[in-house]
Write an enzyme that holds these catalytic residues in place. Structure first.
Site, PDB file in Angstrom:
ATOM      1  CB  CYS A 142      -0.961  -0.013   1.187  1.00 10.45           C
ATOM      2  SG  CYS A 142      -0.225  -0.614   2.709  1.00 10.45           S
ATOM      3  CG  HIS A 152      -0.876   3.973   4.641  1.00  8.37           C
ATOM      4  ND1 HIS A 152      -1.586   3.645   5.769  1.00  8.37           N
ATOM      5  CD2 HIS A 152      -0.402   2.800   4.133  1.00  8.37           C
ATOM      6  CE1 HIS A 152      -1.556   2.332   5.945  1.00  8.37           C
ATOM      7  NE2 HIS A 152      -0.848   1.798   4.965  1.00  8.37           N
TER       8      HIS A 152
HETATM    9  N1  LIG Z   1      -5.463  -3.495   4.826  1.00 11.70           N
HETATM   10  C1  LIG Z   1      -4.692  -2.944   3.906  1.00 11.70           C
HETATM   11  O1  LIG Z   1      -4.580  -1.708   3.773  1.00 11.70           O
HETATM   12  C2  LIG Z   1      -3.897  -3.784   2.961  1.00 11.70           C
HETATM   13  C3  LIG Z   1      -3.203  -3.154   1.952  1.00 11.70           C
HETATM   14  C4  LIG Z   1      -2.477  -3.914   1.055  1.00 11.70           C
HETATM   15  C5  LIG Z   1      -2.468  -5.281   1.183  1.00 11.70           C
HETATM   16  N2  LIG Z   1      -3.152  -5.889   2.182  1.00 11.70           N
HETATM   17  C6  LIG Z   1      -3.092  -7.358   2.246  1.00 11.70           C
HETATM   18  O2  LIG Z   1      -4.385  -7.911   2.012  1.00 11.70           O
HETATM   19  C7  LIG Z   1      -4.546  -9.090   2.785  1.00 11.70           C
HETATM   20  C8  LIG Z   1      -5.787  -8.987   3.665  1.00 11.70           C
HETATM   21  O3  LIG Z   1      -5.723  -7.828   4.441  1.00 11.70           O
HETATM   22  P1  LIG Z   1      -6.978  -7.299   5.274  1.00 11.70           P
HETATM   23  O4  LIG Z   1      -6.535  -5.978   5.770  1.00 11.70           O
HETATM   24  O5  LIG Z   1      -8.246  -7.388   4.490  1.00 11.70           O
HETATM   25  O6  LIG Z   1      -7.019  -8.353   6.490  1.00 11.70           O
HETATM   26  P2  LIG Z   1      -8.235  -8.809   7.424  1.00 11.70           P
HETATM   27  O7  LIG Z   1      -9.200  -7.700   7.642  1.00 11.70           O
HETATM   28  O8  LIG Z   1      -7.585  -9.432   8.608  1.00 11.70           O
HETATM   29  O9  LIG Z   1      -8.976  -9.967   6.578  1.00 11.70           O
HETATM   30  C9  LIG Z   1      -8.351 -11.169   6.247  1.00 11.70           C
HETATM   31  C10 LIG Z   1      -9.223 -11.939   5.279  1.00 11.70           C
HETATM   32  O10 LIG Z   1      -8.515 -13.100   4.868  1.00 11.70           O
HETATM   33  C11 LIG Z   1      -9.318 -14.249   5.124  1.00 11.70           C
HETATM   34  N3  LIG Z   1      -8.462 -15.391   5.445  1.00 11.70           N
HETATM   35  C12 LIG Z   1      -7.517 -15.477   6.403  1.00 11.70           C
HETATM   36  N4  LIG Z   1      -6.958 -16.695   6.404  1.00 11.70           N
HETATM   37  C13 LIG Z   1      -7.573 -17.417   5.416  1.00 11.70           C
HETATM   38  C14 LIG Z   1      -7.445 -18.732   4.926  1.00 11.70           C
HETATM   39  N5  LIG Z   1      -6.571 -19.601   5.436  1.00 11.70           N
HETATM   40  N6  LIG Z   1      -8.247 -19.112   3.903  1.00 11.70           N
HETATM   41  C15 LIG Z   1      -9.138 -18.259   3.380  1.00 11.70           C
HETATM   42  N7  LIG Z   1      -9.310 -16.991   3.791  1.00 11.70           N
HETATM   43  C16 LIG Z   1      -8.529 -16.578   4.804  1.00 11.70           C
HETATM   44  C17 LIG Z   1     -10.172 -13.862   6.303  1.00 11.70           C
HETATM   45  O11 LIG Z   1     -11.291 -14.719   6.362  1.00 11.70           O
HETATM   46  P3  LIG Z   1     -12.001 -15.175   7.747  1.00 11.70           P
HETATM   47  O12 LIG Z   1     -13.152 -14.225   7.944  1.00 11.70           O
HETATM   48  O13 LIG Z   1     -12.460 -16.556   7.434  1.00 11.70           O
HETATM   49  O14 LIG Z   1     -10.991 -15.112   8.824  1.00 11.70           O
HETATM   50  C18 LIG Z   1     -10.521 -12.429   5.907  1.00 11.70           C
HETATM   51  O15 LIG Z   1     -11.534 -12.425   4.924  1.00 11.70           O
HETATM   52  C19 LIG Z   1      -3.234  -9.276   3.537  1.00 11.70           C
HETATM   53  O16 LIG Z   1      -2.407 -10.112   2.761  1.00 11.70           O
HETATM   54  C20 LIG Z   1      -2.667  -7.882   3.600  1.00 11.70           C
HETATM   55  O17 LIG Z   1      -1.267  -7.878   3.732  1.00 11.70           O
HETATM   56  C21 LIG Z   1      -3.886  -5.187   3.070  1.00 11.70           C
END
Ligand SMILES: NC(=O)c1ccc[n+]([C@@H]2O[C@H](COP(=O)([O-])OP(=O)(O)OC[C@H]3O[C@@H](n4cnc5c(N)ncnc54)[C@H](OP(=O)(O)O)[C@@H]3O)[C@@H](O)[C@H]2O)c1
Length: 344
Positions: free
Chosen positions: A138, A250
């Site tokens: 990001c 950010h």
């Molecule tokens: N937040 C940001 O600004 C941002 C920016 C760039 C990249 N990212 C990347 O995007 C990804 C998700 O971030 P987030 O912020 O959305 O996190 P989050 O709010 O913690 O959500 C995680 C998601 O992943 C799912 N998940 C976790 N483990 C899993 C598995 N083994 N199989 C299938 N689904 C699974 C969760 O499902 P459940 O409901 O089943 O737990 C939930 O839907 C990460 O890799 C992060 O590094 C995030």
């Protein structure tokens, strides 16, 4: 750029991590931009399989990624962490679908395109072979959107960046942690730390992702390596990544050194005409980009553009964007829009 998917009126889209912060925002942006979706398949872990998410006013049942057969899916938007991507993205790509992955799993793989559409859409050509496309970190995305038009005018030699990153960058649980700690501290109670490495409420933490042997964090390393890969230039980049008690958006203090003169006035004009950027730069009127205003918007906001009087050919910029939108979900969907583009 075209010729990725056969033309259809609608495409089957899987959202992997549909219950998360990024996945939820992907569903909102697919609807907002009227992406041509035929069938939408929300996927997550077995923890939330069976729960429901909303898309365009209709409820969809979340399915378990582990047992889902990707046959027939055209595009899979992954945002469920690196381990999940490493395990399942090849399975989806092998079934013929394009995977756009938000984790860091594939970003530095030399056969995988790492794409910010305003900067290096041409790199997508590589994805025709392996069908996995990486969405950058990001903090990197918002920085390179501003860097590219300046670099095209006068090459950038060095970047020194310090970030001020919102808790939403660490997922839904980190958002809850900031809210919970703030409530507790204001009520005279003890704040517990579960998700982030230290108390974030009323604090600033110079630690995002794990520390490496050289004293940098992985987040800082991502910014340094990914910037060079996306810009396709040997730019010296150094970063300090800091978590601040902000929910969304950010901010970055960026110092650039160019190969020749780039006065602030010229940089301001170039940035004002660049795709995806809004310049807000009238400090005498207290006008500069703020996370509160960038949050919920699609632009990269740039201000505080000024000559660095300590060093020749150098500039300071203040760059702000919504980390969940341009930093993740929006960038991924802009890539998906290129995949469904057809000549004529
Ligand atoms: N937040 C940001 O600004 C941002 C920016 C760039 C990249 N990212 C990347 O995007 C990804 C998700 O971030 P987030 O912020 O959305 O996190 P989050 O709010 O913690 O959500 C995680 C998601 O992943 C799912 N998940 C976790 N483990 C899993 C598995 N083994 N199989 C299938 N689904 C699974 C969760 O499902 P459940 O409901 O089943 O737990 C939930 O839907 C990460 O890799 C992060 O590094 C995030």
């Amino acid at each position: 750029m075209s010729g990725f998917l056969r033309h259809k009126d609608g495409y089957n889209v899987a959202v992997v991590g549909a219950t998360g912060v990024v996945g939820q925002t992907m569903l909102e942006i697919l609807a907002e931009r009227d992406f041509p979706v035929a069938d939408l398949v929300p996927l997550a872990s077995s923890r939330s399989a069976g729960s429901r998410v909303e898309f365009k006013g209709k409820e969809y049942v979340v399915r378990d990624l582990a047992s889902f057969d990707p046959a027939g899916i055209d595009i899979a938007l992954f945002s469920a962490g690196g381990d999940t991507s490493r395990e399942h993205a090849p399975r989806f790509a092998g079934a013929g679908c394009y995977v756009i992955d938000n984790s860091s799993a594939w970003r530095m793989d030399e056969d995988v395109a790492l794409v910010v559409p305003e900067v290096n859409a041409h790199a997508l050509e590589m994805a025709k072979a392996n069908r996995i496309i990486a969405n950058p970190n990001c903090s990197t995305i918002q920085m390179v959107v501003a860097l590219k038009p300046l670099h095209d005018a006068v090459p950038v030699k060095r970047v020194v960046v310090s970030t001020y990153q919102a808790v939403s960058g660490a997922g839904g649980k980190a958002i809850e942690e900031l809210a919970d700690q703030t409530r507790k501290l204001l009520s005279g109670l003890k704040a517990e730390v579960h998700v982030l490495p230290a108390r974030i409420a009323f604090n600033v933490i110079p630690h995002i992702d794990a520390f490496m042997d050289d004293g940098y964090t992985r987040e800082e390393r991502k910014m340094m390596d990914e910037t060079r890969k996306i810009m396709e230039a040997d730019i010296a980049v150094t970063a300090t990544a800091v978590r601040v008690p902000v929910f969304y958006g950010h901010s970055e203090a960026v110092n650039l050194t160019f190969d020749g003169p780039m006065p602030a006035e010229r940089a301001r004009k170039i940035l004002a005409g660049a795709e995806g950027i809004c310049v807000v730069d009238d400090p005498l009127e207290d006008d500069y980009p703020l996370a509160t205003e960038a949050s919920g918007s699609d632009s990269v906001w740039v201000g505080r553009i000024r000559d660095d009087k300590s060093c020749p050919n150098s500039l300071h910029l203040w760059i702000v964007a919504d980390n969940v939108r341009k930093g993740a979900a929006l960038n991924a969907i802009q890539i998906a829009e290129i995949l469904v583009r057809h000549p004529g």
